[in-house]
Write a protein that holds these residues in place. Sequence first.
Motif, PDB file in Angstrom:
ATOM      1  N   UNK A 149     -45.440  54.469  52.802  1.00  0.00           N
ATOM      2  CA  UNK A 149     -45.644  53.850  51.486  1.00  0.00           C
ATOM      3  C   UNK A 149     -47.127  53.700  51.176  1.00  0.00           C
ATOM      4  N   UNK A 150     -47.919  53.448  52.175  1.00  0.00           N
ATOM      5  CA  UNK A 150     -49.359  53.256  51.970  1.00  0.00           C
ATOM      6  C   UNK A 150     -50.030  54.565  51.543  1.00  0.00           C
ATOM      7  N   UNK A 151     -49.711  55.642  52.249  1.00  0.00           N
ATOM      8  CA  UNK A 151     -50.362  56.916  51.966  1.00  0.00           C
ATOM      9  C   UNK A 151     -49.701  57.700  50.832  1.00  0.00           C
ATOM     10  N   UNK A 152     -48.388  57.631  50.743  1.00  0.00           N
ATOM     11  CA  UNK A 152     -47.666  58.460  49.776  1.00  0.00           C
ATOM     12  C   UNK A 152     -46.915  57.623  48.742  1.00  0.00           C
ATOM     13  N   UNK A 153     -47.329  56.406  48.501  1.00  0.00           N
ATOM     14  CA  UNK A 153     -46.623  55.504  47.588  1.00  0.00           C
ATOM     15  C   UNK A 153     -46.520  56.040  46.172  1.00  0.00           C
ATOM     16  N   UNK A 154     -47.617  56.513  45.624  1.00  0.00           N
ATOM     17  CA  UNK A 154     -47.585  57.015  44.247  1.00  0.00           C
ATOM     18  C   UNK A 154     -46.718  58.266  44.142  1.00  0.00           C
ATOM     19  N   UNK A 155     -46.844  59.151  45.117  1.00  0.00           N
ATOM     20  CA  UNK A 155     -46.043  60.372  45.113  1.00  0.00           C
ATOM     21  C   UNK A 155     -44.552  60.052  45.233  1.00  0.00           C
ATOM     22  N   UNK A 156     -44.192  59.103  46.093  1.00  0.00           N
ATOM     23  CA  UNK A 156     -42.796  58.702  46.245  1.00  0.00           C
ATOM     24  C   UNK A 156     -42.264  58.060  44.972  1.00  0.00           C
ATOM     25  N   UNK A 157     -43.073  57.229  44.326  1.00  0.00           N
ATOM     26  CA  UNK A 157     -42.650  56.573  43.087  1.00  0.00           C
ATOM     27  C   UNK A 157     -42.395  57.604  42.000  1.00  0.00           C
ATOM     28  N   UNK A 158     -43.293  58.579  41.858  1.00  0.00           N
ATOM     29  CA  UNK A 158     -43.108  59.616  40.841  1.00  0.00           C
ATOM     30  C   UNK A 158     -41.885  60.480  41.149  1.00  0.00           C
ATOM     31  N   UNK A 159     -41.657  60.794  42.419  1.00  0.00           N
ATOM     32  CA  UNK A 159     -40.476  61.568  42.794  1.00  0.00           C
ATOM     33  C   UNK A 159     -39.189  60.818  42.526  1.00  0.00           C
ATOM     34  N   UNK A 160     -39.179  59.513  42.783  1.00  0.00           N
ATOM     35  CA  UNK A 160     -38.003  58.691  42.512  1.00  0.00           C
ATOM     36  C   UNK A 160     -37.732  58.614  41.022  1.00  0.00           C
ATOM     37  N   UNK A 161     -38.784  58.464  40.233  1.00  0.00           N
ATOM     38  CA  UNK A 161     -38.598  58.425  38.781  1.00  0.00           C
ATOM     39  C   UNK A 161     -38.063  59.753  38.269  1.00  0.00           C
ATOM     40  N   UNK A 162     -38.515  60.867  38.842  1.00  0.00           N
ATOM     41  CA  UNK A 162     -38.009  62.179  38.433  1.00  0.00           C
ATOM     42  C   UNK A 162     -36.537  62.337  38.811  1.00  0.00           C
ATOM     43  N   UNK A 163     -36.128  61.824  39.971  1.00  0.00           N
ATOM     44  CA  UNK A 163     -34.724  61.906  40.376  1.00  0.00           C
ATOM     45  C   UNK A 163     -33.844  61.032  39.496  1.00  0.00           C
ATOM     46  N   UNK A 164     -34.354  59.885  39.075  1.00  0.00           N
ATOM     47  CA  UNK A 164     -33.568  58.994  38.236  1.00  0.00           C
ATOM     48  C   UNK A 164     -33.338  59.573  36.854  1.00  0.00           C
ATOM     49  N   UNK A 165     -34.210  60.472  36.394  1.00  0.00           N
ATOM     50  CA  UNK A 165     -34.009  61.099  35.089  1.00  0.00           C
ATOM     51  C   UNK A 165     -32.802  62.021  35.088  1.00  0.00           C
ATOM     52  N   UNK A 166     -32.450  62.601  36.242  1.00  0.00           N
ATOM     53  CA  UNK A 166     -31.330  63.529  36.315  1.00  0.00           C
ATOM     54  C   UNK A 166     -29.981  62.823  36.358  1.00  0.00           C
ATOM     55  N   UNK A 167     -29.963  61.536  36.706  1.00  0.00           N
ATOM     56  CA  UNK A 167     -28.703  60.803  36.795  1.00  0.00           C
ATOM     57  C   UNK A 167     -28.134  60.561  35.404  1.00  0.00           C
ATOM     58  N   UNK A 168     -26.804  60.588  35.263  1.00  0.00           N
ATOM     59  CA  UNK A 168     -26.221  60.283  33.953  1.00  0.00           C
ATOM     60  C   UNK A 168     -26.350  58.796  33.634  1.00  0.00           C
ATOM     61  N   UNK A 169     -26.110  58.456  32.403  1.00  0.00           N
ATOM     62  CA  UNK A 169     -26.194  57.058  31.983  1.00  0.00           C
ATOM     63  C   UNK A 169     -25.107  56.239  32.675  1.00  0.00           C
ATOM     64  N   UNK A 170     -25.388  54.958  32.839  1.00  0.00           N
ATOM     65  CA  UNK A 170     -24.422  54.083  33.498  1.00  0.00           C
ATOM     66  C   UNK A 170     -23.191  53.863  32.622  1.00  0.00           C
ATOM     67  N   UNK A 171     -23.344  53.999  31.323  1.00  0.00           N
ATOM     68  CA  UNK A 171     -22.220  53.774  30.422  1.00  0.00           C
ATOM     69  C   UNK A 171     -21.184  54.896  30.505  1.00  0.00           C
TER      70      UNK A 171
END
Length: 128
Positions: free
Chosen positions: A66-88
């Motif tokens: 998290x210390x070294x790759x925190x920003x990269x992990x956050x951006x990757x997680x946000x990109x993965x969350x865009x592919x998920x369908x809506x909760x509704x």
Amino acid sequence: MTTDKGLRKALAATPRRQLPTNFSYRMLQRIEEEQRRREALQERRLFIAMLLTCCLMLGGLIFAGCWFYGDLLRRGLEACLEWLPDKESGFFALPSLVALSLLWFFNRWLKNVFGRASTTRTDSPNHE
């Protein structure tokens, strides 16, 4: 000389206690039991120390990642969350619901099959 005779008389007058015939066997058994208990305690301590060390190493690895790759992990997680369908939408939970219903039916079928097999096994003529 008289003291020697007195000591001999005193020793002869005292009742002699003899050890049981299995004294050495029982003593060795107790020693082995104590040794096994100590080894088990040491193994338990080593296991706890190893478990604690592994947890600390894993925690350090996660912290360093998290210390070294925190920003990269956050951006990757946000990109993965865009592919998920809506909760509704119902499509989000549909695969999980299908898998759970299939597992439930399979579980009932196995209980019926093995439940009957166990009752027929006890009724067999070889089982007396």
